[in-house]
Design an enzyme around this catalytic site. Structure first.
Site, mmCIF file in Angstrom:
data_model
loop_
_atom_site.group_PDB
_atom_site.id
_atom_site.type_symbol
_atom_site.label_atom_id
_atom_site.label_comp_id
_atom_site.label_asym_id
_atom_site.label_seq_id
_atom_site.Cartn_x
_atom_site.Cartn_y
_atom_site.Cartn_z
ATOM 1 N N ASN A 34 -2.661 11.367 -7.373
ATOM 2 C CA ASN A 34 -2.956 11.307 -8.802
ATOM 3 C C ASN A 34 -4.292 12.014 -8.999
ATOM 4 O OD1 ASN A 34 -3.575 10.675 -11.419
ATOM 5 N ND2 ASN A 34 -3.803 8.463 -11.094
ATOM 6 N N LYS A 59 -5.756 12.798 -11.611
ATOM 7 C CA LYS A 59 -6.479 12.379 -12.821
ATOM 8 C C LYS A 59 -6.992 13.617 -13.578
ATOM 9 C CE LYS A 59 -7.314 7.981 -10.636
ATOM 10 N NZ LYS A 59 -8.048 6.742 -10.617
ATOM 11 N N HIS A 71 -0.568 3.682 -16.146
ATOM 12 C CA HIS A 71 -1.742 3.610 -15.272
ATOM 13 C C HIS A 71 -2.816 2.747 -15.944
ATOM 14 C CE1 HIS A 71 -5.312 4.758 -13.038
ATOM 15 N NE2 HIS A 71 -4.490 5.125 -12.065
ATOM 16 N N GLU A 104 -5.837 3.115 -16.323
ATOM 17 C CA GLU A 104 -6.776 3.860 -17.171
ATOM 18 C C GLU A 104 -6.168 4.132 -18.547
ATOM 19 O OE1 GLU A 104 -7.575 6.934 -14.293
ATOM 20 O OE2 GLU A 104 -8.620 5.464 -13.053
ATOM 21 N N GLU A 127 -1.458 -1.405 -8.337
ATOM 22 C CA GLU A 127 -2.823 -0.890 -8.281
ATOM 23 C C GLU A 127 -3.777 -1.938 -8.854
ATOM 24 O OE1 GLU A 127 -2.824 3.708 -8.053
ATOM 25 O OE2 GLU A 127 -2.947 3.122 -10.141
ATOM 26 N N GLY A 161 -10.870 3.517 -7.540
ATOM 27 C CA GLY A 161 -12.071 4.335 -7.586
ATOM 28 C C GLY A 161 -13.343 3.600 -7.207
ATOM 29 N N SER A 208 -8.164 2.999 -3.958
ATOM 30 C CA SER A 208 -9.037 3.341 -2.831
ATOM 31 C C SER A 208 -8.284 3.463 -1.506
ATOM 32 C CB SER A 208 -10.204 2.361 -2.720
ATOM 33 O OG SER A 208 -11.012 2.431 -3.893
HETATM 34 P P1 PGA Z 1 -8.219 5.850 -6.275
HETATM 35 O O1 PGA Z 1 -7.220 5.925 -7.546
HETATM 36 O O2 PGA Z 1 -7.373 6.202 -5.066
HETATM 37 O O3 PGA Z 1 -9.266 6.887 -6.566
HETATM 38 O O4 PGA Z 1 -8.745 4.481 -6.204
HETATM 39 C C1 PGA Z 1 -5.900 5.463 -7.455
HETATM 40 C C2 PGA Z 1 -5.264 5.573 -8.800
HETATM 41 O O5 PGA Z 1 -5.931 5.288 -9.804
HETATM 42 O O6 PGA Z 1 -4.075 5.925 -8.915
#
Ligand code: PGA
Length: 254
Positions: free
Chosen positions: A10, A12, A100, A102, A171, A177, A215
């Site tokens: 992803n 982003k 997601h 976010e 998640e 993140g 992460s």
């Molecule tokens: P990350 O993000 O691996 O940077 O923690 C995962 C995601 O949000 O899909």
């Protein structure tokens, strides 16, 4: 689980034409010759065409599927700024992330909206990667199970018999993140809850891939992917570094 694992990046809101080209070339040259897991990259919408064009001249990209990071809940019409599932299909998208955290957090996406987006993706022949996950406050309040079950229930309710066609991504919001990963045991416990919920909804629950995200990186991927109900990963930060993403792919080839 006997299903082939899926490692999905992803990206982003990261990248540029030049950076994407370098990353995709590095991935293409490092992909295992005989890929035993499925691999995808979910890129920002403006770069779908770039991936499609590069795939024509770079056959090694064959082993990597294209995904989007979101899809509209509407099929077409006066929805300024939205991108429909059929548009994604035009650009060869196999996957679309929906719900997601976010999007839920910054764009106020509700469980109902996420369920509608899932419907749109499925109707266009795109596999939705449906994200669920609890915040730190919810985990500390002992609500992890009820939150992820509520989020998945909305999608199951709206999609009925098609539910075995989705991919689920667990998640935990506190792990995204942040460098804080759920332990393999913590993640597995939630994956088992989601698997049981899917089993109650479909006879084909064992076919549904349940990815872990938050992460996941080159160092911790193998132990997470070894868990019985972890069928792959949704990887943010580490998917932007070719070497790290390739290490995670290698960890999924078991
Ligand atoms: P990350 O993000 O691996 O940077 O923690 C995962 C995601 O949000 O899909």
């Amino acid at each position: 689980m006997s299903v082939k694992k899926l490692i999905a990046g992803n990206w982003k809101m990261n990248g540029s034409l030049a950076a994407n080209e370098a990353l995709l070339r590095a991935l293409a040259s490092g992909m295992p010759v005989q890929s035993v897991c499925a691999v995808a990259v979910c890129v920002p919408a403006p770069y779908l065409a770039q991936f499609q064009a590069m795939a024509v001249t770079l056959p090694a990209l064959d082993g990597i599927d294209l995904g989007a990071q979101d899809v509209s809940a509407k099929a077409s019409g006066a929805y300024t700024g939205e991108v429909s599932a059929s548009m994604l299909k035009d650009f060869g998208c196999r996957y679309a992330i929906v719900g997601h955290s976010e999007r839920r957090q910054y764009h106020f996406e509700t469980d109902t909206l996420v369920a509608e987006k899932t419907q749109q993706a499925l109707a266009a022949g795109i596999t939705p990667i449906v994200c669920v996950g609890e915040t730190l406050a919810e985990r500390e309040a002992g609500q992890t199970e009820s939150v992820v079950k509520r989020q998945l229930a909305a999608v199951i309710h709206a999609n009925g018999h098609c539910i075995s066609e989705i991919v689920v991504a667990y998640e935990p919001v506190w792990a995204i993140g942040t460098g804080k990963t759920a332990t393999p045991e913590e993640a597995q416990a939630v994956h088992a809850v989601l698997r049981a919920q899917l089993k109650a909804a479909t006879d084909h629950a064992d076919r549904v891939k349940i990815l872990y995200g938050g992460s996941m990186n080159a160092a911790n991927a193998a132990s997470l992917l070894a868990q019985a109900d972890i069928d792959g990963g949704l990887i943010g930060g580490a998917s932007l570094k070719a070497a790290d993403f390739l290490t995670i792919i290698a960890a999924a080839v078991v």
